[in-house]
Design an enzyme around this catalytic site. Structure first.
Site, PDB file in Angstrom:
ATOM      1  N   GLY A   5       6.482  -5.739  -8.616  1.00  0.00           N
ATOM      2  CA  GLY A   5       5.215  -5.024  -8.772  1.00  0.00           C
ATOM      3  C   GLY A   5       4.614  -4.649  -7.440  1.00  0.00           C
ATOM      4  CG  ASN A   6       2.095  -1.635  -6.980  1.00  0.00           C
ATOM      5  OD1 ASN A   6       0.889  -1.701  -7.192  1.00  0.00           O
ATOM      6  ND2 ASN A   6       2.914  -0.871  -7.709  1.00  0.00           N
ATOM      7  NE  ARG A   7      -0.649  -6.279  -0.761  1.00  0.00           N
ATOM      8  CZ  ARG A   7      -1.606  -5.604  -0.155  1.00  0.00           C
ATOM      9  NH1 ARG A   7      -2.847  -5.681  -0.568  1.00  0.00           N
ATOM     10  NH2 ARG A   7      -1.321  -4.828   0.875  1.00  0.00           N
ATOM     11  CB  SER A   8      -2.195  -0.794  -7.196  1.00  0.00           C
ATOM     12  OG  SER A   8      -3.242  -0.014  -7.703  1.00  0.00           O
ATOM     13  CB  ALA A  35       0.585   1.818  -6.990  1.00  0.00           C
TER      14      ALA A  35
END
Ligand SMILES: Cc1cc2nc3c(=O)[nH]c(=O)nc-3n(C[C@H](O)[C@H](O)[C@H](O)COP(=O)(O)O)c2cc1C
Length: 386
Positions: A194-197, A261
């Site tokens: 995943g990502n930090r958005s 994102a």
């Protein structure tokens, strides 16, 4: 001064409509209360007549005369169904059919009633017709049950009513599709890439567009913040979900803002079960996902405005954003530097560069709500040019 029809229906939250009535009157509007027989079990029509300062012997057909706005708060499951299907068996339902102005509805009901497919379908029908829904909110209901079903607070409904009444901006009635958050691509039954958005930027854009009168659909990819009340919320946890919903729902949109994102790569194979821990290394193969923005750019219709976000790091970010603007067919690109911790991903503030054909400008660091307002001003200008 506007004429507002205030429908009050039979739920415990009916008492909160007194405050809403007061706020509308105080704001200088001519309020015509329409209290259903169901609501009279909780509040009296007399109370609302007094709050609305209606003279005794008021015209009984007043509800059928021209009005700028119909507000139904609280709106029971029963009345929501009547509004969706065009029934006219009481003075409020009758007024709703005769009314040609804006409609604002604040549903309030037991969470299981709100979650029922029949109610979901009725709410969707109303949204498709351009009705603005405020709430319901999450919390404890009068019966002590937890979930989504509480009526939005009177001041929030009042703000939405005011925006609809004053809304002369180009977003009034426009269909705006916003994506927010960060997708998660499964590795196995419990793990993901995943990502930090957090979704803050997209949520600020959705809320801002709604305040400007737009009918907003929010594609939500694992939001860390609550979605704004009243927008149509579609959960899109993975890139594939987001691609499907964006391409499907994008057809009808006047404006598409892709703030989420979306993963550029996903595991080529996701295990159905949880991989147990062992001593062996786990080598992953990642495959590219579809470029949703480019796909939207290829399918866009005349007059549709497409806004992309570029999350870049470092000095070459601007170059890459310029190249993306040219290649992906977007009208506007919002570049944010995600290498800084004080702005961008998971931060309260942002500092962006807006790139459009032939123009570039930097928007100084500010809360994401303010950045959203600048982006929406640009969108409005593009719609006017369009
Ligand atoms: C104590 C009590 C509380 C109720 N609260 C709600 C409510 O919050 N939401 C709802 O949809 N229906 C609620 N109902 C059911 C409605 O009052 C009922 O469906 C009624 O027919 C609604 O009529 P109306 O929509 O014409 O006002 C409640 C009923 C009772 C007896």
């Amino acid at each position: 001064m506007a004429r507002v029809l205030l429908g009050v229906t039979g739920g415990i939250a009916a008492y909160k409509a007194c405050e809403l009535c007061r706020l509308l009157v105080k704001d200088g509007h001519d309020v015509v209360p329409l209290v259903t027989p169901g609501a009279e079990r909780f509040v009296t029509a007399e109370t609302f007549r007094a709050l609305a300062r209606r003279p005794p012997g008021d015209d009984v057909y007043l509800h059928l005369t021209r009005a700028d706005l119909l507000v139904v708060a609280p709106c029971t499951a029963n009345t929501l169904a009547k509004l969706a299907h065009g029934l006219a068996d009481n003075v409020l339902a009758e007024a709703a059919l005769a009314h040609r102005g804006s409609v604002l509805v604040a549903p309030a009901m037991n969470p299981r009633m709100w979650a029922h497919p029949a109610t979901r379908a009725n709410a969707a029908t109303l949204r498709e017709r351009g009705v603005v829904l405020v709430g319901p909110d999450e919390g404890e209901t009068a019966e002590g049950e937890l979930g989504v079903g509480r009526m939005a607070e009177p001041d929030e409904i009042f703000d939405a009513a005011r925006n609809l009444l004053m809304g002369t901006g180009p977003l009034l009635g426009k269909r705006v599709l916003v994506s927010a958050g960060g997708t998660r691509e499964p590795l196995d039954a419990v793990r993901f890439v995943g990502n930090r958005s957090s979704g803050r930027m997209g949520v600020a854009l959705a809320a801002g567009a709604q305040r400007r009168g737009a009918v907003v659909t929010l594609l939500a990819a694992n939001l860390a913040v609550p979605a704004p009340a009243g927008v149509e919320l579609v959960e899109t946890p993975t890139a594939a979900d987001l691609e499907r919903e964006a391409l499907g729902r994008g057809v009808e949109a006047d404006v598409i803002v892709m703030a989420a994102a979306v993963a550029d790569y996903r595991p080529a194979e996701a295990l159905a079960a949880k991989r147990p821990k062992d001593k062996a290394a786990w080598t992953l193969e990642l495959e590219p996902t579809t470029d949703v923005l480019s796909a939207l750019g290829e399918h866009r219709h005349d007059g549709q405005i497409l806004v992309g976000f570029a999350a870049e790091t470092g000095a070459t970010g601007l170059e890459r954003a310029r190249e993306k603007l040219a290649r992906k067919g977007a009208d506007l690109f919002v570049l944010n530097d995600v290498s800084r911790t004080d702005i961008g991903f998971d931060a309260y503030e942002n500092e962006v560069t807006l790139l459009a054909a032939g123009t570039e400008r930097t928007v100084a660091k500010a809360p994401k709500e303010e950045i959203a307002a600048v982006i929406l001003d640009e969108v409005e200008a593009l719609l006017l040019d369009g």
